[in-house]
Write a protein that holds these residues in place. Sequence first.
Motif, PDB file in Angstrom:
ATOM      1  N   ALA A 124       0.833  -1.207   0.000  1.00  0.00           N
ATOM      2  CA  ALA A 124       0.000   0.000   0.000  1.00  0.00           C
ATOM      3  C   ALA A 124       0.868   1.258   0.000  1.00  0.00           C
ATOM      4  O   ALA A 124       0.579   2.232  -0.707  1.00  0.00           O
ATOM      5  N   LEU A 125       1.943   1.250   0.778  1.00  0.00           N
ATOM      6  CA  LEU A 125       2.860   2.393   0.796  1.00  0.00           C
ATOM      7  C   LEU A 125       3.547   2.552  -0.559  1.00  0.00           C
ATOM      8  O   LEU A 125       3.741   3.672  -1.050  1.00  0.00           O
ATOM      9  N   ARG A 126       3.926   1.428  -1.154  1.00  0.00           N
ATOM     10  CA  ARG A 126       4.566   1.470  -2.475  1.00  0.00           C
ATOM     11  C   ARG A 126       3.621   2.051  -3.520  1.00  0.00           C
ATOM     12  O   ARG A 126       4.005   2.938  -4.300  1.00  0.00           O
ATOM     13  N   VAL A 127       2.380   1.553  -3.546  1.00  0.00           N
ATOM     14  CA  VAL A 127       1.412   2.065  -4.515  1.00  0.00           C
ATOM     15  C   VAL A 127       1.083   3.526  -4.202  1.00  0.00           C
ATOM     16  O   VAL A 127       0.872   4.337  -5.114  1.00  0.00           O
ATOM     17  N   GLY A 128       1.055   3.881  -2.912  1.00  0.00           N
ATOM     18  CA  GLY A 128       0.814   5.268  -2.542  1.00  0.00           C
ATOM     19  C   GLY A 128       1.854   6.196  -3.136  1.00  0.00           C
ATOM     20  O   GLY A 128       1.531   7.282  -3.645  1.00  0.00           O
ATOM     21  N   ASP A 129       3.125   5.792  -3.105  1.00  0.00           N
ATOM     22  CA  ASP A 129       4.182   6.601  -3.713  1.00  0.00           C
ATOM     23  C   ASP A 129       3.967   6.733  -5.223  1.00  0.00           C
ATOM     24  O   ASP A 129       4.183   7.802  -5.808  1.00  0.00           O
ATOM     25  N   HIS A 130       3.547   5.641  -5.836  1.00  0.00           N
ATOM     26  CA  HIS A 130       3.259   5.679  -7.273  1.00  0.00           C
ATOM     27  C   HIS A 130       2.132   6.661  -7.575  1.00  0.00           C
ATOM     28  O   HIS A 130       2.214   7.440  -8.548  1.00  0.00           O
ATOM     29  N   LEU A 131       1.090   6.652  -6.748  1.00  0.00           N
ATOM     30  CA  LEU A 131      -0.045   7.547  -6.977  1.00  0.00           C
ATOM     31  C   LEU A 131       0.355   9.005  -6.775  1.00  0.00           C
ATOM     32  O   LEU A 131      -0.093   9.892  -7.501  1.00  0.00           O
ATOM     33  N   LEU A 132       1.197   9.263  -5.782  1.00  0.00           N
ATOM     34  CA  LEU A 132       1.694  10.632  -5.595  1.00  0.00           C
ATOM     35  C   LEU A 132       2.433  11.111  -6.840  1.00  0.00           C
ATOM     36  O   LEU A 132       2.252  12.248  -7.295  1.00  0.00           O
ATOM     37  N   GLU A 133       3.252  10.234  -7.383  1.00  0.00           N
ATOM     38  CA  GLU A 133       3.999  10.593  -8.586  1.00  0.00           C
ATOM     39  C   GLU A 133       3.049  10.807  -9.763  1.00  0.00           C
ATOM     40  O   GLU A 133       3.204  11.760 -10.539  1.00  0.00           O
ATOM     41  N   ARG A 134       2.062   9.925  -9.888  1.00  0.00           N
ATOM     42  CA  ARG A 134       1.103  10.058 -10.995  1.00  0.00           C
ATOM     43  C   ARG A 134       0.318  11.366 -10.888  1.00  0.00           C
ATOM     44  O   ARG A 134       0.035  12.021 -11.904  1.00  0.00           O
ATOM     45  N   LEU A 135      -0.049  11.742  -9.669  1.00  0.00           N
ATOM     46  CA  LEU A 135      -0.829  12.949  -9.473  1.00  0.00           C
ATOM     47  C   LEU A 135       0.013  14.225  -9.465  1.00  0.00           C
ATOM     48  O   LEU A 135      -0.517  15.326  -9.396  1.00  0.00           O
ATOM     49  N   GLY A 136       1.328  14.045  -9.484  1.00  0.00           N
ATOM     50  CA  GLY A 136       2.220  15.197  -9.437  1.00  0.00           C
ATOM     51  C   GLY A 136       2.240  15.867  -8.091  1.00  0.00           C
ATOM     52  O   GLY A 136       2.550  17.051  -7.970  1.00  0.00           O
ATOM     53  N   ALA A 137       1.900  15.090  -7.032  1.00  0.00           N
ATOM     54  CA  ALA A 137       1.860  15.650  -5.679  1.00  0.00           C
ATOM     55  C   ALA A 137       3.246  15.576  -5.041  1.00  0.00           C
ATOM     56  O   ALA A 137       4.090  14.778  -5.419  1.00  0.00           O
ATOM     57  N   VAL A 138       3.463  16.421  -4.051  1.00  0.00           N
ATOM     58  CA  VAL A 138       4.726  16.434  -3.323  1.00  0.00           C
ATOM     59  C   VAL A 138       4.633  15.448  -2.180  1.00  0.00           C
ATOM     60  O   VAL A 138       3.685  15.457  -1.399  1.00  0.00           O
ATOM     61  N   ASP A 139       5.623  14.573  -2.061  1.00  0.00           N
ATOM     62  CA  ASP A 139       5.671  13.614  -0.958  1.00  0.00           C
ATOM     63  C   ASP A 139       6.409  14.270   0.208  1.00  0.00           C
ATOM     64  O   ASP A 139       7.627  14.426   0.179  1.00  0.00           O
ATOM     65  N   ASN A 140       5.678  14.667   1.244  1.00  0.00           N
ATOM     66  CA  ASN A 140       6.275  15.374   2.378  1.00  0.00           C
ATOM     67  C   ASN A 140       7.142  14.477   3.245  1.00  0.00           C
ATOM     68  O   ASN A 140       7.810  14.963   4.152  1.00  0.00           O
ATOM     69  N   ARG A 141       7.110  13.157   3.004  1.00  0.00           N
ATOM     70  CA  ARG A 141       7.934  12.265   3.821  1.00  0.00           C
ATOM     71  C   ARG A 141       9.392  12.315   3.400  1.00  0.00           C
ATOM     72  O   ARG A 141      10.263  11.836   4.091  1.00  0.00           O
ATOM     73  N   LYS A 142       9.670  12.844   2.197  1.00  0.00           N
ATOM     74  CA  LYS A 142      11.039  12.840   1.704  1.00  0.00           C
ATOM     75  C   LYS A 142      11.738  14.154   2.022  1.00  0.00           C
ATOM     76  O   LYS A 142      11.118  15.185   2.117  1.00  0.00           O
TER      77      LYS A 142
END
Length: 307
Positions: free
Chosen positions: A289-307
């Motif tokens: 789920a976390l892996r797919v979540g990262d993929h969805l963030l990338e697809r949506l062009g969202a910023v991942d605040n965890r990084k």
Amino acid sequence: MDPALEHSNVELLTGAYVDRLETNPSGREMTKVIVTRKGSVEEYSADIVVASCGAVNSAALLLRSANEKHPRGLANSSDVVGRHYMRHNCSAFMAISKAPNPTVFQKTLALNDFYFRSDDWEYPLGEIQMLGKTDGEMLKGEAPGWAIWKPEFALDFMAEHSIDFWLQSEDLPNPENRMTINPDGQIVLHIQDTNPEAHKRLTAKLKTMLTEIGCHDLLMPRSLYLGKDIPIGGTAHQAGTIRFGSDPKTSALDLNCKAHDLDNLYVVDASFFVSIAAVNPSLTIMANALRVGDHLLERLGAVDNRK
């Protein structure tokens, strides 16, 4: 879930049942989520839809969402949705120790010596782990079926001296082990046991250890143990009904858990498994789920605040 609900763009709907998913005329894009809530029908839409209902109910949702472009159900051009159902082969055993067993957190221990193979068999047997501690009241609920074996044992005494085991072996993927939807919309499960030899051998390994670990050997020629297989009603782990893969002909989801047949439908639960191994799948579900979540963030062009 409370931390997620602190965000203004997260809403939790309770008492809501998703009847079906609808696509656009081409059948390539999800357009509506049809929900019954508090007796009323509601419609929702989103750029991306994620189903996460568990291995049985996610598959059921896709099957009952069949339409003209997807006559066998959504994401099911490969006819694998609902198939390859896996649930683990499990048994519970209780041995009676010669000394009292006052253990409180007994389930924190496990034995994986035979997980990949044993000295007399080249294939994986599975895992032996401890089970939550038995008490007398639990035994009284099951006593009529086996109390005649050792009538001189008081149930409370047995519980105080019990060492409790949970045996878990892999349930192999079989396309004929599947869930379907009948004309009334009810879920129907078709299942036959797989891999029984491994579980039989794992059970035999446990039995040979009982005397060595100080368990009673009274009237019976072998150490006393009380065991039972876990029926379908006791299933805790279910997986495999919407398997992922790189080939749309043999899988329903791609490697990011997006449906091959649709551009904006993902399934993120135990459905994507192609095998279930012999351990609890929960951590794998979370990691994916976390892996797919990262993929969805990338697809949506969202910023991942965890990084």
